[in-house]
Design a protein around this motif. Structure first.
Motif, PDB file in Angstrom:
ATOM      1  N   ILE A 190       0.840  -1.198   0.000  1.00 22.57           N
ATOM      2  CA  ILE A 190       0.000   0.000   0.000  1.00 22.57           C
ATOM      3  C   ILE A 190       0.876   1.250   0.000  1.00 22.57           C
ATOM      4  N   GLY A 191       0.285   2.358  -0.391  1.00 23.43           N
ATOM      5  CA  GLY A 191       0.955   3.652  -0.307  1.00 23.43           C
ATOM      6  C   GLY A 191       0.369   4.437   0.849  1.00 23.43           C
ATOM      7  N   VAL A 192       1.195   5.213   1.514  1.00 25.32           N
ATOM      8  CA  VAL A 192       0.719   5.996   2.643  1.00 25.32           C
ATOM      9  C   VAL A 192       1.212   7.432   2.560  1.00 25.32           C
ATOM     10  N   SER A 193       0.578   8.249   3.354  1.00 23.95           N
ATOM     11  CA  SER A 193       1.091   9.582   3.647  1.00 23.95           C
ATOM     12  C   SER A 193       1.587   9.521   5.076  1.00 23.95           C
ATOM     13  N   PHE A 194       2.593  10.349   5.371  1.00 21.37           N
ATOM     14  CA  PHE A 194       3.249  10.310   6.670  1.00 21.37           C
ATOM     15  C   PHE A 194       3.524  11.736   7.119  1.00 21.37           C
ATOM     16  N   ALA A 195       3.299  12.001   8.405  1.00 21.91           N
ATOM     17  CA  ALA A 195       3.551  13.334   8.946  1.00 21.91           C
ATOM     18  C   ALA A 195       4.228  13.240  10.298  1.00 21.91           C
ATOM     19  N   VAL A 196       5.013  14.273  10.610  1.00 17.93           N
ATOM     20  CA  VAL A 196       5.602  14.440  11.932  1.00 17.93           C
ATOM     21  C   VAL A 196       5.200  15.826  12.413  1.00 17.93           C
ATOM     22  N   ALA A 197       4.728  15.885  13.649  1.00 22.97           N
ATOM     23  CA  ALA A 197       4.344  17.156  14.265  1.00 22.97           C
ATOM     24  C   ALA A 197       5.206  17.389  15.494  1.00 22.97           C
ATOM     25  N   ASP A 198       5.302  18.647  15.919  1.00 23.39           N
ATOM     26  CA  ASP A 198       6.007  18.940  17.167  1.00 23.39           C
ATOM     27  C   ASP A 198       5.077  18.639  18.339  1.00 23.39           C
ATOM     28  N   GLU A 199       5.525  18.918  19.564  1.00 24.60           N
ATOM     29  CA  GLU A 199       4.726  18.544  20.730  1.00 24.60           C
ATOM     30  C   GLU A 199       3.420  19.308  20.832  1.00 24.60           C
ATOM     31  N   PHE A 219       7.843  10.184  22.453  1.00 26.47           N
ATOM     32  CA  PHE A 219       8.353  10.568  23.771  1.00 26.47           C
ATOM     33  C   PHE A 219       9.875  10.478  23.792  1.00 26.47           C
ATOM     34  N   ARG A 220      10.463  11.366  24.557  1.00 22.32           N
ATOM     35  CA  ARG A 220      11.908  11.354  24.791  1.00 22.32           C
ATOM     36  C   ARG A 220      12.131  11.710  26.253  1.00 22.32           C
ATOM     37  N   ASP A 221      12.776  10.835  26.965  1.00 20.98           N
ATOM     38  CA  ASP A 221      13.013  11.027  28.397  1.00 20.98           C
ATOM     39  C   ASP A 221      11.712  11.313  29.140  1.00 20.98           C
ATOM     40  N   GLY A 222      10.644  10.583  28.778  1.00 20.80           N
ATOM     41  CA  GLY A 222       9.365  10.709  29.453  1.00 20.80           C
ATOM     42  C   GLY A 222       8.527  11.917  29.072  1.00 20.80           C
ATOM     43  N   ARG A 223       9.001  12.710  28.133  1.00 18.72           N
ATOM     44  CA  ARG A 223       8.302  13.934  27.721  1.00 18.72           C
ATOM     45  C   ARG A 223       7.891  13.828  26.254  1.00 18.72           C
ATOM     46  N   CYS A 224       6.672  14.226  25.952  1.00 19.24           N
ATOM     47  CA  CYS A 224       6.217  14.214  24.560  1.00 19.24           C
ATOM     48  C   CYS A 224       6.957  15.313  23.800  1.00 19.24           C
ATOM     49  N   VAL A 225       7.641  14.922  22.731  1.00 19.44           N
ATOM     50  CA  VAL A 225       8.400  15.879  21.918  1.00 19.44           C
ATOM     51  C   VAL A 225       7.821  16.025  20.519  1.00 19.44           C
ATOM     52  N   GLY A 226       6.779  15.262  20.231  1.00 20.22           N
ATOM     53  CA  GLY A 226       6.176  15.322  18.902  1.00 20.22           C
ATOM     54  C   GLY A 226       5.208  14.178  18.709  1.00 20.22           C
ATOM     55  N   ALA A 227       4.838  13.979  17.455  1.00 21.99           N
ATOM     56  CA  ALA A 227       3.913  12.898  17.123  1.00 21.99           C
ATOM     57  C   ALA A 227       4.050  12.571  15.648  1.00 21.99           C
ATOM     58  N   ILE A 228       3.612  11.378  15.297  1.00 19.94           N
ATOM     59  CA  ILE A 228       3.590  10.974  13.891  1.00 19.94           C
ATOM     60  C   ILE A 228       2.164  10.642  13.483  1.00 19.94           C
ATOM     61  N   GLY A 229       1.915  10.709  12.197  1.00 24.17           N
ATOM     62  CA  GLY A 229       0.649  10.288  11.634  1.00 24.17           C
ATOM     63  C   GLY A 229       0.905   9.449  10.402  1.00 24.17           C
ATOM     64  N   VAL A 230       0.169   8.358  10.263  1.00 26.06           N
ATOM     65  CA  VAL A 230       0.270   7.463   9.115  1.00 26.06           C
ATOM     66  C   VAL A 230      -1.135   7.223   8.603  1.00 26.06           C
ATOM     67  N   ASP A 231      -1.329   7.301   7.285  1.00 22.70           N
ATOM     68  CA  ASP A 231      -2.640   6.993   6.723  1.00 22.70           C
ATOM     69  C   ASP A 231      -2.490   6.504   5.295  1.00 22.70           C
ATOM     70  N   GLY A 232      -3.339   5.557   4.933  1.00 21.01           N
ATOM     71  CA  GLY A 232      -3.352   5.044   3.570  1.00 21.01           C
ATOM     72  C   GLY A 232      -3.866   3.627   3.497  1.00 21.01           C
ATOM     73  N   GLY A 233      -3.835   2.932   4.621  1.00 22.23           N
ATOM     74  CA  GLY A 233      -4.313   1.556   4.652  1.00 22.23           C
ATOM     75  C   GLY A 233      -5.535   1.438   5.528  1.00 22.23           C
ATOM     76  N   THR A 234      -5.794   0.222   5.964  1.00 16.35           N
ATOM     77  CA  THR A 234      -6.859   0.007   6.944  1.00 16.35           C
ATOM     78  C   THR A 234      -6.372   0.539   8.283  1.00 16.35           C
ATOM     79  N   ALA A 235      -7.254   0.604   9.250  1.00 11.11           N
ATOM     80  CA  ALA A 235      -6.846   1.030  10.592  1.00 11.11           C
ATOM     81  C   ALA A 235      -5.745   0.119  11.126  1.00 11.11           C
ATOM     82  N   GLU A 236      -5.866  -1.171  10.879  1.00  8.57           N
ATOM     83  CA  GLU A 236      -4.863  -2.122  11.349  1.00  8.57           C
ATOM     84  C   GLU A 236      -3.524  -1.909  10.663  1.00  8.57           C
ATOM     85  N   GLN A 237      -3.546  -1.644   9.354  1.00  9.33           N
ATOM     86  CA  GLN A 237      -2.305  -1.398   8.623  1.00  9.33           C
ATOM     87  C   GLN A 237      -1.641  -0.101   9.073  1.00  9.33           C
TER      88      GLN A 237
END
Length: 182
Positions: A61-70, A138-156
């Motif tokens: 499958i093909g996906v889109s991918f994102a990284v966000a800050d905290e 997370f880095r050293d117990g602190r949220c430093v960002g987040a990722i997002g993945v989409d393009g497949g089923t929820a499980e994928q």
């Protein structure tokens, strides 16, 4: 002239009573020095995107991918050629939601149900998404960002995101070892 003066005076009085929104300065954003020390840098974003791309190719499958800050602000975005068009809209929202709530978006389904502790939250802001594929970083117990993945089923999307998290942890360990001369 007197009517004009009164009219101008009334306009000024009305304008001073109305509180206009302040210009967006992103005052809550961390300083550049703090950001470079704790946020996913460009190299890390590229490595995480590559991990998502490799895993999605293995799944066919093909996906889109994102990284966000905290704070959920978008730092990085990549769309594979064969990713679903809707993924372009969903991926930043998945990362935003994971950053804001400090949890995987796949965990939210039960929480936003009528008897859940977060019932109604996804209707409070159009950026909240309760579909699997968003994960906090997370880095050293602190949220430093987040990722997002989409393009497949929820499980994928969930499986790809979890692979990216494993790669992220490995990179953090390697960087920590390098910093300590190991």
């Amino acid at each position: 002239m007197k009517m004009r003066t009164i009219a101008i005076g009334l306009l000024l009085l009305a304008a001073s009573a109305v509180q206009l929104p302040a210009a967006e300065t992103n005052a809550s954003a961390p300083s550049a020095a703090r950001r470079s020390a704790t946020f996913p840098d460009e190299e890390l974003c590229e490595l995480l995107a590559r991990a998502a791309q490799e895993e999605s190719r293995e799944m066919g499958i093909g996906v889109s991918f994102a990284v966000a800050d905290e704070s959920g602000d978008l730092l990085f975005f990549k769309r594979m050629d064969d990713a679903l068009p809707v993924s372009v809209m969903l991926v930043p929202k998945k990362a935003w939601t994971a950053a804001k709530l400090r949890t995987a978006t796949g965990n939210l389904t039960r929480e936003v149900a009528p008897d859940g502790s977060l019932f109604g939250i996804h209707s409070s802001d159009a950026r909240f998404v309760v579909i699997a594929g968003g994960f906090p970083l997370f880095r050293d117990g602190r949220c430093v960002g987040a990722i997002g993945v989409d393009g497949g089923t929820a499980e994928q999307d969930d499986a790809i995101g979890r692979r990216v998290l494993r790669v992220y942890e490995k990179i953090l360990d390697e960087r920590k070892d390098a910093a300590h001369g190991n």
